[in-house]
Motif scaffolding. Structure first.
Motif, PDB file in Angstrom:
ATOM      1  N   ARG A   1       0.826  -1.217   0.000  1.00 22.90           N
ATOM      2  CA  ARG A   1       0.000   0.000   0.000  1.00 22.90           C
ATOM      3  C   ARG A   1       0.861   1.268   0.000  1.00 22.90           C
TER       4      ARG A   1
ATOM      5  N   ARG B   1       2.098   1.698  -3.437  1.00 25.40           N
ATOM      6  CA  ARG B   1       1.060   2.218  -4.336  1.00 25.40           C
ATOM      7  C   ARG B   1       0.974   3.743  -4.202  1.00 25.40           C
ATOM      8  N   VAL B   2       1.102   4.254  -2.963  1.00 26.65           N
ATOM      9  CA  VAL B   2       1.071   5.705  -2.764  1.00 26.65           C
ATOM     10  C   VAL B   2       2.295   6.358  -3.403  1.00 26.65           C
TER      11      VAL B   2
ATOM     12  N   TYR C   1       2.853   9.384  -6.824  1.00 32.01           N
ATOM     13  CA  TYR C   1       3.519  10.695  -6.768  1.00 32.01           C
ATOM     14  C   TYR C   1       4.910  10.691  -7.392  1.00 32.01           C
TER      15      TYR C   1
END
Length: 578
Positions: free
Chosen positions: A49, A52-53, A57
Motif C-alpha cells: 500500500r 502504491r502511494v 507521486y
C-alpha cells in the motif's frame, strides 16, 4: 523382558509426559508458523500500500521506482501493467524485463484485479525459492496495473527451525524432571499395591482372615477397593442382562422402533425400522432429519418432544413406497421421544382393492338388473299382450340374465383361483391341438367379421400345464382379439421355445393399446375403452382370470405393441422336459 508393576507405572508416566511434550510442541510450532505467516502477510500488505502511494507521486521510470522500493523495504517489488507486462522488478535489470513472460495469469494478480487484493504462496521460477506474494492495484497518471511485493519464506522457516530446537531442549528438560517424579511416585504406589496383592493372595490361599494392611495416609484402601470391585461387577452384570433382554425383545418386534433425544439425534433403531425405511445400520451422530427426511414423521416427533403423543400415517420415500402408521410418545424423563411404526401397506392395498371391487361389481350388476326390471315392468304394463313387442323385451331380459350369469360365473372362477381351490392337474400338453380347438371355438364370430385367424404353432411343441386352464386362457386371449379387431383384420397365433419356457403370442392388427393402459389391462373390471367394451360385451374379468391362471401354472402374461399397429398378448409357460 517382563516389567513389574513399578516398571509399568514408570513407563506409562514417561510415555504420557513424552506424548504431551510432542503434541504441545507440534501444536505450538504450527501456531507460531501460522502467526509468522500472518505477520509477514500483514507487513507485505502494508508495504504494498505504501508503494502504491509512492507510485502515484513518483514520476521516475517504473523499474527505478521498483528498485528504490525493494531496497527500502528489503522485499522484491514488481510493477505490472494492466495487460500483465512487467514494467519494473527490483530483482531484475531493466534489460531483462523484456524477456519476462506476462504476469496476467498469476493468482495474486488475478485476485488483486478482481477483489482489490491478492495473496499467494508458491515457488518462484525466477528466483528459485518459495515466495509469499501480496498484490494491490494502482493508478499512476495514465498508467494503471498491479503492484506486487514478495518475500522469501526462508527467513520464516529459519525462525521456525530455531523455535523447534528451543522446544526440543525444553521438552527434554521437562521429560527429565518428569522421569524423576514418576519414578518416585511409582515407587510409593507400587509398594502399596504390592501390599494389597499380598493380602489378596493370602486370602485366596485360605489363610486366616487378617486386618488389611493400611498406610496412615490411605485408611481403608484395601477394603474400599474390594467392595467397589464387587459392587461394580454385580452392577455391570445386571445391566448386561437387562440390555440383552431389551435387545432381544426389540429385535424380535415386527414393528419398527426409532428413538431420539431432545436434539432429535438418533439413539436407537431396531431391525424392523431399518428394513421398513431402507436404512443402513450406522446411525451414530446423525439426526432424524438427516437419516429419515419425511416431513410428516419429523412433525410427529416434534409434537412428541413437546409432550403431545400423536398418531399419523405417512408414505416412505423407498422404492416401492410403503404406507406407515406411526405413533410417537415422549419418554418419561422428557429427554426424548420414541416412535413405533406399523407397515400398513398391504392393509391399505386390500382396502383399496375391496372398495374398487365393490364399486365395479355394483356397476356391472346395475345395468343388466335395470334392464331386466324395466322390461318386466313394461311387460306387466301391457306389453305382454302384444306378442311381437313382448318377444323383444323377453330377448333383452334373456341377454341380461345371460350377462349376469356370466359375471357371477367369472366372479366365482376368479375367487376359486385366488383362494387356491381351483383344481390344477399339470401334465405334458401338446400345444397345437389346443390352439386349433380354440380357434374353432371363435371361428363363427371371426367369419362374421371376415377376420382371418392363422396359427404357426409347431406340432411337436409341448408345455407343462393344466389342459382345461390352458384352453380357457387361450380362448380368452383369442376371443378378445376377435372382438377388438376391426372387420377384414388378421390374427396370428404362434409359439416359440425360449430356454426353459415356451412363449405363446396372439397378435392382432386392431387399434392397439396405449402405453398408459398396458400395465392395468389385466386388472379386474379395467376397461381401456368403456364404450367399446360395452358394445362387444364381456364381464371385464377375462384378462384377470388369464393372469391368475397363468401364474397358477408357473407362467406369466403381458401385452406389447405390434407393428405397424395392433397388440401382442403373450403367455409364457414351462416347457415340458425332454
Amino acid at each position: 523382558m517382563r516389567l513389574d508393576v513399578r516398571g509399568k507405572l514408570f513407563l506409562v508416566s514417561v510415555l504420557l509426559v513424552l506424548s504431551v511434550v510432542l503434541v504441545a510442541g507440534g501444536y505450538l510450532e504450527g501456531q507460531i508458523r501460522e502467526w509468522a505467516h500472518g505477520r509477514a502477510q500483514a507487513e507485505l500488505l502494508a508495504q504494498a500500500r505504501v508503494g502504491r502511494v509512492a507510485l502515484a507521486y513518483d514520476t521516475a521510470p517504473a523499474d527505478a521506482v521498483a528498485d528504490e522500493l525493494g531496497a527500502a523495504s528489503g522485499t522484491r517489488v514488481t510493477i505490472i501493467d494492466r495487460s500483465g507486462k512487467v514494467l519494473g522488478d527490483s530483482e531484475l535489470a531493466a534489460s531483462e524485463l523484456a524477456t519476462v513472460e506476462s504476469h496476467d495469469d498469476r493468482p495474486e494478480v488475478v485476485d488483486a484485479v478482481a477483489h482489490g487484493e491478492g495473496r499467494a504462496v508458491r515457488y518462484s521460477a525466477t528466483l528459485g525459492t518459495d515466495m509469499m506474494y501480496i498484490a494491490v492495484p494502482f493508478t499512476a497518471g495514465a498508467v494503471s496495473g498491479t503492484l506486487r511485493v514478495a518475500r522469501p519464506l526462508e527467513e520464516m522457516d529459519a525462525a521456525v527451525r530455531r523455535l523447534r530446537i528451543a522446544l526440543g531442549i525444553a521438552g527434554l528438560l521437562s521429560l527429565a524432571g518428569a522421569v524423576v517424579l514418576s519414578g518416585l511416585a511409582s515407587h510409593f504406589l507400587a509398594r502399596t499395591l504390592r501390599t494389597l496383592v499380598a493380602d489378596a493372595r493370602r486370602a485366596v490361599e485360605g489363610e486366616e482372615p487378617r486386618q488389611p494392611s493400611e498406610t496412615p495416609d490411605e485408611p481403608g484402601l484395601a477394603g474400599s477397593l474390594n467392595r467397589m470391585a464387587a459392587e461394580l461387577e454385580s452392577t455391570v452384570g445386571m445391566l448386561a442382562a437387562e440390555r440383552s433382554r431389551f435387545e432381544a425383545v426389540l429385535e424380535s418386534m415386527a414393528e419398527g422402533v426409532v428413538a431420539v433425544d431432545q436434539a432429535q439425534q438418533l439413539t436407537l433403531i431396531n431391525r424392523a425400522a431399518l428394513g421398513l425405511l431402507s436404512l443402513s445400520i450406522e446411525h451414530g451422530g446423525s439426526t432424524l432429519a438427516e437419516r429419515i427426511p419425511i416431513p410428516a414423521l419429523l412433525e410427529l416427533v416434534q409434537r412428541a418432544l413437546a409432550g403431545q403423543p400423536e398418531r399419523r400415517e405417512f408414505e416412505t420415500r423407498t422404492t416401492p413406497p410403503r404406507q406407515v402408521l406411526a405413533y410417537a410418545s415422549p419418554l418419561r424423563n422428557q429427554q426424548g421421544a420414541v416412535v413405533v411404526m406399523h407397515d400398513v401397506t398391504e392393509i391399505r392395498r386390500l382396502e383399496r382393492v375391496r372398495r374398487d371391487f365393490v364399486a365395479n361389481v355394483s356397476h356391472e350388476l346395475r345395468t343388466p338388473v335395470s334392464i331386466i326390471r324395466a322390461n318386466a315392468e313394461t311387460l306387466l304394463d301391457g306389453a305382454i299382450e302384444k306378442p311381437e313387442i313382448a318377444r323383444r323385451f323377453l330377448d333383452a331380459q334373456l341377454r341380461s340374465a345371460d350377462r349376469l350369469a356370466a359375471l357371477v360365473a367369472d366372479l366365482l372362477e376368479i375367487s376359486r383361483i385366488e383362494a387356491g381351490t381351483y383344481e390344477m392337474s399339470p401334465d405334458e400338453i401338446e400345444l397345437e391341438p389346443i390352439v386349433a380347438h380354440t380357434i374353432d371355438e371363435v371361428e363363427r364370430l371371426a367369419q362374421e367379421k371376415h377376420i382371418e385367424i392363422t396359427s404357426s404353432v409347431a406340432e411337436d411343441m409341448t408345455v407343462w400345464a393344466d389342459e382345461q386352464a390352458l384352453e380357457q386362457v387361450l380362448l380368452n386371449l383369442i376371443d378378445n382379439a376377435v372382438k377388438y379387431t376391426p372387420a377384414e383384420g388378421k390374427i396370428r397365433v404362434r409359439a416359440a421355445r425360449r430356454g426353459d419356457m415356451v412363449r405363446i403370442e396372439v397378435e392382432d392388427n386392431g387399434p392397439g393399446i396405449e402405453p398408459r393402459h398396458r400395465a392395468r389391462v389385466f386388472e379386474r373390471f379395467y376397461r381401456v375403452d368403456k364404450g367399446r367394451s360395452r358394445e362387444v360385451g364381456g364381464t371385464g374379468l377375462g384378462l384377470a382370470i388369464v393372469k391368475h391362471l397363468a401364474e397358477a401354472m408357473k407362467g406369466q402374461v403381458g401385452v406389447e405393441p405390434a407393428e405397424p399397429h395392433g397388440s401382442i398378448f403373450w403367455l409364457t409357460l414351462p416347457a415340458a422336459s425332454d
